[in-house]
Motif scaffolding. Structure first.
Motif, PDB file in Angstrom:
ATOM      1  N   LEU A   1      34.712 -10.807 -33.276  1.00  0.00           N
ATOM      2  CA  LEU A   1      33.864  -9.680 -33.657  1.00  0.00           C
ATOM      3  C   LEU A   1      32.780  -9.540 -32.590  1.00  0.00           C
ATOM      4  CD1 LEU A   1      32.998  -7.454 -35.522  1.00  0.00           C
ATOM      5  CD2 LEU A   1      32.034  -9.144 -37.078  1.00  0.00           C
ATOM      6  N   ALA A   2      33.125  -8.857 -31.524  1.00  0.00           N
ATOM      7  CA  ALA A   2      32.252  -8.778 -30.352  1.00  0.00           C
ATOM      8  C   ALA A   2      30.970  -8.001 -30.651  1.00  0.00           C
ATOM      9  CB  ALA A   2      32.998  -8.127 -29.197  1.00  0.00           C
ATOM     10  N   GLY A   3      29.901  -8.421 -29.992  1.00  0.00           N
ATOM     11  CA  GLY A   3      28.631  -7.712 -30.098  1.00  0.00           C
ATOM     12  C   GLY A   3      27.744  -8.170 -31.231  1.00  0.00           C
ATOM     13  N   THR A   4      28.181  -9.181 -31.968  1.00  0.00           N
ATOM     14  CA  THR A   4      27.369  -9.680 -33.085  1.00  0.00           C
ATOM     15  C   THR A   4      26.230 -10.563 -32.585  1.00  0.00           C
ATOM     16  OG1 THR A   4      28.936 -11.495 -33.346  1.00  0.00           O
ATOM     17  CG2 THR A   4      29.234  -9.581 -34.769  1.00  0.00           C
ATOM     18  N   ASP A   5      25.253 -10.753 -33.460  1.00  0.00           N
ATOM     19  CA  ASP A   5      24.083 -11.564 -33.140  1.00  0.00           C
ATOM     20  C   ASP A   5      24.120 -12.819 -34.006  1.00  0.00           C
ATOM     21  OD1 ASP A   5      21.678 -12.350 -32.100  1.00  0.00           O
ATOM     22  OD2 ASP A   5      20.640 -10.479 -32.549  1.00  0.00           O
ATOM     23  N   TYR A   6      23.988 -13.983 -33.369  1.00  0.00           N
ATOM     24  CA  TYR A   6      24.060 -15.238 -34.117  1.00  0.00           C
ATOM     25  C   TYR A   6      22.692 -15.671 -34.618  1.00  0.00           C
ATOM     26  CZ  TYR A   6      24.510 -20.120 -35.352  1.00  0.00           C
ATOM     27  OH  TYR A   6      24.445 -21.310 -36.050  1.00  0.00           O
ATOM     28  N   PHE A   7      22.671 -16.169 -35.874  1.00  0.00           N
ATOM     29  CA  PHE A   7      21.475 -16.766 -36.466  1.00  0.00           C
ATOM     30  C   PHE A   7      21.864 -18.082 -37.133  1.00  0.00           C
ATOM     31  CE2 PHE A   7      20.392 -12.343 -36.196  1.00  0.00           C
ATOM     32  CZ  PHE A   7      19.032 -12.313 -35.927  1.00  0.00           C
ATOM     33  N   GLN A   8      20.976 -19.043 -37.066  1.00  0.00           N
ATOM     34  CA  GLN A   8      21.207 -20.342 -37.703  1.00  0.00           C
ATOM     35  C   GLN A   8      20.369 -20.439 -38.967  1.00  0.00           C
ATOM     36  OE1 GLN A   8      20.839 -23.867 -35.180  1.00  0.00           O
ATOM     37  NE2 GLN A   8      19.961 -24.988 -36.900  1.00  0.00           N
ATOM     38  N   ASP A   9      20.989 -20.972 -40.064  1.00  0.00           N
ATOM     39  CA  ASP A   9      20.228 -21.232 -41.284  1.00  0.00           C
ATOM     40  C   ASP A   9      20.291 -22.727 -41.615  1.00  0.00           C
ATOM     41  OD1 ASP A   9      22.723 -21.636 -42.394  1.00  0.00           O
ATOM     42  OD2 ASP A   9      22.696 -19.867 -43.678  1.00  0.00           O
TER      43      ASP A   9
ATOM     44  N   SER B   1       0.909 -19.830 -24.714  1.00  0.00           N
ATOM     45  CA  SER B   1       1.589 -18.636 -24.219  1.00  0.00           C
ATOM     46  C   SER B   1       2.208 -17.866 -25.364  1.00  0.00           C
ATOM     47  CB  SER B   1       2.694 -19.061 -23.226  1.00  0.00           C
ATOM     48  OG  SER B   1       3.493 -17.947 -22.868  1.00  0.00           O
ATOM     49  N   LYS B   2       2.147 -16.527 -25.268  1.00  0.00           N
ATOM     50  CA  LYS B   2       2.711 -15.677 -26.302  1.00  0.00           C
ATOM     51  C   LYS B   2       4.175 -15.331 -26.017  1.00  0.00           C
ATOM     52  CE  LYS B   2      -1.687 -13.590 -27.671  1.00  0.00           C
ATOM     53  NZ  LYS B   2      -2.444 -12.313 -27.859  1.00  0.00           N
ATOM     54  N   ALA B   3       4.714 -15.869 -24.929  1.00  0.00           N
ATOM     55  CA  ALA B   3       6.114 -15.602 -24.619  1.00  0.00           C
ATOM     56  C   ALA B   3       6.997 -16.182 -25.711  1.00  0.00           C
ATOM     57  CB  ALA B   3       6.483 -16.224 -23.273  1.00  0.00           C
ATOM     58  N   PRO B   4       7.931 -15.399 -26.245  1.00  0.00           N
ATOM     59  CA  PRO B   4       8.763 -15.894 -27.346  1.00  0.00           C
ATOM     60  C   PRO B   4       9.665 -17.021 -26.900  1.00  0.00           C
ATOM     61  CG  PRO B   4       9.586 -13.794 -26.511  1.00  0.00           C
ATOM     62  CD  PRO B   4       8.263 -14.030 -25.836  1.00  0.00           C
ATOM     63  N   SER B   5       9.802 -18.022 -27.714  1.00  0.00           N
ATOM     64  CA  SER B   5      10.685 -19.138 -27.398  1.00  0.00           C
ATOM     65  C   SER B   5      12.104 -18.803 -27.836  1.00  0.00           C
ATOM     66  CB  SER B   5      10.206 -20.405 -28.115  1.00  0.00           C
ATOM     67  OG  SER B   5      10.177 -20.189 -29.516  1.00  0.00           O
ATOM     68  N   SER B   6      13.074 -19.387 -27.152  1.00  0.00           N
ATOM     69  CA  SER B   6      14.465 -19.105 -27.456  1.00  0.00           C
ATOM     70  C   SER B   6      14.879 -19.762 -28.765  1.00  0.00           C
ATOM     71  CB  SER B   6      15.364 -19.601 -26.317  1.00  0.00           C
ATOM     72  OG  SER B   6      16.732 -19.442 -26.652  1.00  0.00           O
ATOM     73  N   LEU B   7      15.617 -19.021 -29.581  1.00  0.00           N
ATOM     74  CA  LEU B   7      16.140 -19.545 -30.833  1.00  0.00           C
ATOM     75  C   LEU B   7      17.662 -19.628 -30.793  1.00  0.00           C
ATOM     76  CD1 LEU B   7      13.913 -17.506 -33.322  1.00  0.00           C
ATOM     77  CD2 LEU B   7      13.598 -19.866 -32.600  1.00  0.00           C
ATOM     78  N   CYS B   8      18.236 -19.347 -29.649  1.00  0.00           N
ATOM     79  CA  CYS B   8      19.691 -19.310 -29.533  1.00  0.00           C
ATOM     80  C   CYS B   8      20.207 -20.664 -29.032  1.00  0.00           C
ATOM     81  CB  CYS B   8      20.098 -18.211 -28.559  1.00  0.00           C
ATOM     82  SG  CYS B   8      21.819 -17.692 -28.725  1.00  0.00           S
TER      83      CYS B   8
ATOM     84  N   CYS C   1      23.192 -14.264 -28.696  1.00  0.00           N
ATOM     85  CA  CYS C   1      22.032 -13.802 -29.460  1.00  0.00           C
ATOM     86  C   CYS C   1      21.414 -12.628 -28.706  1.00  0.00           C
ATOM     87  CB  CYS C   1      21.009 -14.923 -29.628  1.00  0.00           C
ATOM     88  SG  CYS C   1      21.709 -16.475 -30.260  1.00  0.00           S
ATOM     89  N   PRO C   2      21.954 -11.424 -28.874  1.00  0.00           N
ATOM     90  CA  PRO C   2      21.441 -10.265 -28.124  1.00  0.00           C
ATOM     91  C   PRO C   2      19.947 -10.049 -28.262  1.00  0.00           C
ATOM     92  CG  PRO C   2      23.503  -9.716 -29.205  1.00  0.00           C
ATOM     93  CD  PRO C   2      23.106 -11.083 -29.705  1.00  0.00           C
ATOM     94  N   ARG C   3      19.376 -10.421 -29.408  1.00  0.00           N
ATOM     95  CA  ARG C   3      17.935 -10.221 -29.596  1.00  0.00           C
ATOM     96  C   ARG C   3      17.131 -11.010 -28.570  1.00  0.00           C
ATOM     97  NH1 ARG C   3      19.725 -14.011 -32.816  1.00  0.00           N
ATOM     98  NH2 ARG C   3      18.565 -15.960 -33.136  1.00  0.00           N
TER      99      ARG C   3
END
Length: 215
Positions: free
Chosen positions: A151-159, A70-77, A192-194
């Motif tokens: 800081l509302a409205g930010t997008d979280y990313f993990q490294d 499936s091409k449906a994107p998997s969740s990264l959040c 993770c708004p994205r």
């Protein structure tokens, strides 16, 4: 009847007559004809079944399983629910990815006034557009949750960092921190708004800043 040197010579007509009268020969001939008939019927049936099956697949009557993923994107959040940790336990780095000079220093001072432990303050580059980006490793996710509430409205990313530090990258949509008395301190999840927008453009991912030498 024909004889040669005193011996009887069997003619073709006599040979045919002999076999025609032999019941064993008659049964063998019938069996071969029956076998050939059965094989022919089976072949016709297989061809007909194949034609019907091909028609059914082409017209969607029969669904053939596919191995295509499936091409449906998997969740990264992350899906963990975090408690709001005390501001004093958060080690924070602030980076300015906007065109507004001195923004990182101003925001770092505001975080410091709230008790955060601010480390690096510098400019950065990122293709991400929005309010801001919060980046941490697994150990810093609870602290990142705290930062997102301030800081509302930010997008979280993990490294891949192994410590509990958190980076804040201020992007062009930044307008200010949440007022201290309005910060929601109830348990919750990282945002993770994205994930909701399903942005597939890789350029939307932030460029995690490389700290200057000596910092």
């Amino acid at each position: 009847m024909t004889q040669l040197h005193g011996h009887h010579v069997v003619t073709g007509s006599e040979l045919r007559a002999t076999f025609a009268d032999d019941p064993t020969v008659r049964r063998g001939s019938f069996g071969r004809r029956l076998f050939h008939g059965i094989v022919l019927v089976l072949l016709v049936g297989i061809i007909a079944a194949g034609a019907v099956g091909a028609w059914a697949i082409m017209n969607g009557v029969i669904k053939v399983p596919t191995a295509v993923a499936s091409k449906a994107p998997s969740s990264l959040c992350p899906t963990t629910t975090f408690d709001y940790v005390p501001n004093e336990t958060v080690n924070l780095n602030v980076f300015n990815a906007t065109s507004r000079g001195g923004l990182a220093g101003t925001v770092a001072a505001e975080f410091t006034a709230r008790g955060f432990k601010v480390g690096s303050v510098a400019n950065s580059d990122t293709a991400y557009s929005g309010v801001g980006v919060v980046v941490s490793g697994v150990k810093g996710q609870a602290a990142a949750f705290n930062v997102q509430r301030n800081l509302a409205g930010t997008d979280y990313f993990q490294d891949n960092r192994e410590d509990g530090s958190v980076d804040v990258i201020l992007t062009p949509g930044y307008e200010g921190l949440v007022e201290p008395q309005l910060v929601d301190q109830t348990p919750g999840k990282l945002l993770c708004p994205r994930e909701d927008l399903r942005i597939a453009d890789k350029s939307k991912w932030p460029v995690v800043p490389t700290l200057p030498a000596g910092q």
